[in-house]
Scaffold this motif. Sequence first.
Motif, short mmCIF file in Angstrom:
data_model
loop_
_atom_site.label_atom_id
_atom_site.label_comp_id
_atom_site.label_asym_id
_atom_site.label_seq_id
_atom_site.Cartn_x
_atom_site.Cartn_y
_atom_site.Cartn_z
N GLY A 54 3.70 -7.78 7.33
CA GLY A 54 4.37 -6.60 6.76
C GLY A 54 4.70 -6.79 5.30
O GLY A 54 4.62 -5.84 4.51
N GLY A 55 5.04 -8.01 4.91
CA GLY A 55 5.32 -8.30 3.50
C GLY A 55 4.11 -8.08 2.62
O GLY A 55 4.23 -7.63 1.47
N VAL A 56 2.92 -8.37 3.13
CA VAL A 56 1.69 -8.13 2.37
C VAL A 56 1.50 -6.63 2.14
O VAL A 56 1.12 -6.20 1.04
CB VAL A 56 0.48 -8.74 3.12
N LEU A 57 1.76 -5.81 3.16
CA LEU A 57 1.64 -4.36 3.01
C LEU A 57 2.62 -3.84 1.96
O LEU A 57 2.27 -2.99 1.13
CB LEU A 57 1.90 -3.67 4.35
N VAL A 58 3.84 -4.35 1.99
CA VAL A 58 4.84 -3.95 1.00
C VAL A 58 4.36 -4.29 -0.41
O VAL A 58 4.48 -3.49 -1.35
CB VAL A 58 6.19 -4.63 1.30
N LEU A 59 3.83 -5.46 -0.59
CA LEU A 59 3.39 -5.90 -1.91
C LEU A 59 2.32 -4.99 -2.48
O LEU A 59 2.30 -4.71 -3.69
CB LEU A 59 2.86 -7.34 -1.82
N PHE A 60 1.44 -4.49 -1.64
CA PHE A 60 0.30 -3.72 -2.12
C PHE A 60 0.54 -2.20 -2.16
O PHE A 60 -0.16 -1.50 -2.89
CB PHE A 60 -0.94 -4.01 -1.27
N PHE A 61 1.52 -1.70 -1.41
CA PHE A 61 1.60 -0.24 -1.28
C PHE A 61 2.98 0.37 -1.51
O PHE A 61 3.10 1.59 -1.50
CB PHE A 61 1.12 0.18 0.12
N LEU A 62 4.02 -0.40 -1.74
CA LEU A 62 5.36 0.18 -1.86
C LEU A 62 5.73 0.42 -3.32
O LEU A 62 5.63 -0.49 -4.16
CB LEU A 62 6.40 -0.75 -1.23
N ALA A 63 6.18 1.63 -3.63
CA ALA A 63 6.69 1.97 -4.96
C ALA A 63 8.21 2.06 -4.87
O ALA A 63 8.74 2.96 -4.22
CB ALA A 63 6.11 3.30 -5.42
N PRO A 64 8.95 1.15 -5.49
CA PRO A 64 10.40 1.12 -5.30
C PRO A 64 11.18 2.21 -6.03
O PRO A 64 12.33 2.47 -5.69
CB PRO A 64 10.78 -0.26 -5.84
N TYR A 65 10.59 2.84 -7.04
CA TYR A 65 11.24 3.91 -7.77
C TYR A 65 10.24 5.04 -7.98
O TYR A 65 9.04 4.80 -8.10
CB TYR A 65 11.73 3.48 -9.16
N PRO A 66 10.69 6.30 -8.07
CA PRO A 66 9.76 7.38 -8.42
C PRO A 66 9.07 7.13 -9.76
O PRO A 66 7.87 7.42 -9.91
CB PRO A 66 10.67 8.61 -8.48
N GLN A 67 9.81 6.58 -10.73
CA GLN A 67 9.24 6.33 -12.05
C GLN A 67 8.13 5.27 -12.01
O GLN A 67 7.28 5.21 -12.89
CB GLN A 67 10.35 5.86 -13.02
N TYR A 68 8.16 4.46 -10.98
CA TYR A 68 7.20 3.37 -10.84
C TYR A 68 5.78 3.89 -10.71
O TYR A 68 4.82 3.21 -11.06
CB TYR A 68 7.58 2.60 -9.58
N VAL A 69 5.65 5.11 -10.18
CA VAL A 69 4.32 5.70 -9.99
C VAL A 69 4.17 6.99 -10.78
O VAL A 69 3.38 7.87 -10.44
CB VAL A 69 4.06 5.97 -8.49
N GLY A 70 4.93 7.12 -11.87
CA GLY A 70 4.68 8.20 -12.82
C GLY A 70 5.55 9.42 -12.71
O GLY A 70 5.33 10.38 -13.45
N PHE A 71 6.57 9.45 -11.85
CA PHE A 71 7.43 10.63 -11.73
C PHE A 71 8.67 10.47 -12.60
O PHE A 71 9.77 10.20 -12.13
CB PHE A 71 7.83 10.85 -10.27
#
Length: 497
Positions: free
Chosen positions: A214-231
């Motif tokens: 599960g930690g591997v999935l978090v590392l590759f796919f989790l955005a912790p903030y909206p700004q992290y992915v451009g919002f």
Amino acid sequence: MTKPPAPAVPSHEPLPRLAGGRGPRGLRSLPALSYNTHRALVLGLTFLAYALYHASRKPPSIVKRELARSWPPFANPALLGATDVAFLTSYSLGMFVAGHLGDCLDLRRFLAFGMVTSGAAVALFGAGYFLGLHSLAFYVVAQVIAGMLQSTGWPSVVAIVGNWFCGRRRGLIMGVWNAHTSVGNITGSLVAAAMLGYGWGWSFVVPGGLIALGGVLVLFFLAPYPQYVGFGPSPIEPVTDESTDGEDISAAGGAGKDRRDAVGIFKALAIPGVVIFALCLFFAKLVAYTFLYWLPFYLSQTAIGGQHMSAASAGYLSVLFDVGGIVGGVLAGFISDQLNARATTAAVFMYLAIPSLFLFHAYGSTSNATNIGLMMISGLFVNGPYALITTAVSADLGTHKSLKKDSRALATVTAIIDGTGSLGAALGPFITGFISRKGWDSVFIMLALCALVAAVSLSSHVKTEIPQIIQKWRNRSTNTQNGNADPGVQPLLVDES
């Protein structure tokens, strides 16, 4: 009460990606996602992450009877309690450090690191079976390591969800989301019980491997903030490194330095309500975690309908307590939103937990049906306020109006409240290991007293909320008579203007 601000990007359309990509590597390989899709992904990944944390904590309760029967030095139930208190004490102390680090570091990497290393620590306890180790010190040290590493989880996931969700429905949303605790307990019970037939070591190794994945999935796919992915504008200062030829590491999902200051523990303690809810959670979590660690053992030692069940069967049956907990968490979140009263909702649930505990102990042995019904009702009232305080209340206080808008306190406040609660969680199973030898009547009296103290500790907040609840319903009645729609309110603890 002021109206929450509009999102940084009202259209919820992603901003143009920065050169070199934006966010975690896995997300950068996907087409641009909408704002709501990102929120759904965040909910799903954080739900999975913390469900796996709880699943990896469940094996000790499932294997207790097997250890007591066949694995020295655990013949004494008090020594089983010693490993529990070792885990929970290090977990609670580690929480205070982890919360501040969560507000200072990249939450995605911090959470992923915690999950992978927690998996290794859980598997370490199970390694004692394969290595034939009978040293109490080994198992205590393994639990201390596991507790410190698992403290990374809760402050991180609450902060991440709090970054993406705010406003009037936060209690309901986080109440539903908080089902991960019970889902994790259920999954952990089922997996550990299923592995028990192959040797109790597998009951630790398999859950440990699952949380690491599960930690591997978090590392590759989790955005912790909206700004992290451009919002909206990025909260991360660009950091360059010669090894990347000047690439913006923060844009690629690196840790970077946060532009906003993470508040210190003493400033977080000064936020109104933090100390009171932390005290309440100390006693509420003491009750909840005593069930988490001792319920399967209690069921296996109790003749239900005149018959005793195996350790594996007791493990399977114990998951129904958490099924009731799922309902309790959702119900507490919904009611607290409707009443605009977190403290009152939590206090009422704790008061109702007292008779439910006595009824479960007194009549749960009558039949399987009676045991199941009373167990689920107890889970509802015990886990409801525990879930509410550790989610919506923590998120409310972490965005309190007394904080500067450019400060970060979500993870720190969450860590203080849950860390204090975890001290109670450590104390409950430890005391139970000793007083259970005098009979389970003493254990349930202790649990009822702790539930009472938890409810009473919120009295000052309840006195403040009751008049506001009455006034709200008077206004609603007046609006209905005048043909006006109910304007709604924001939670008392929240001011996100």
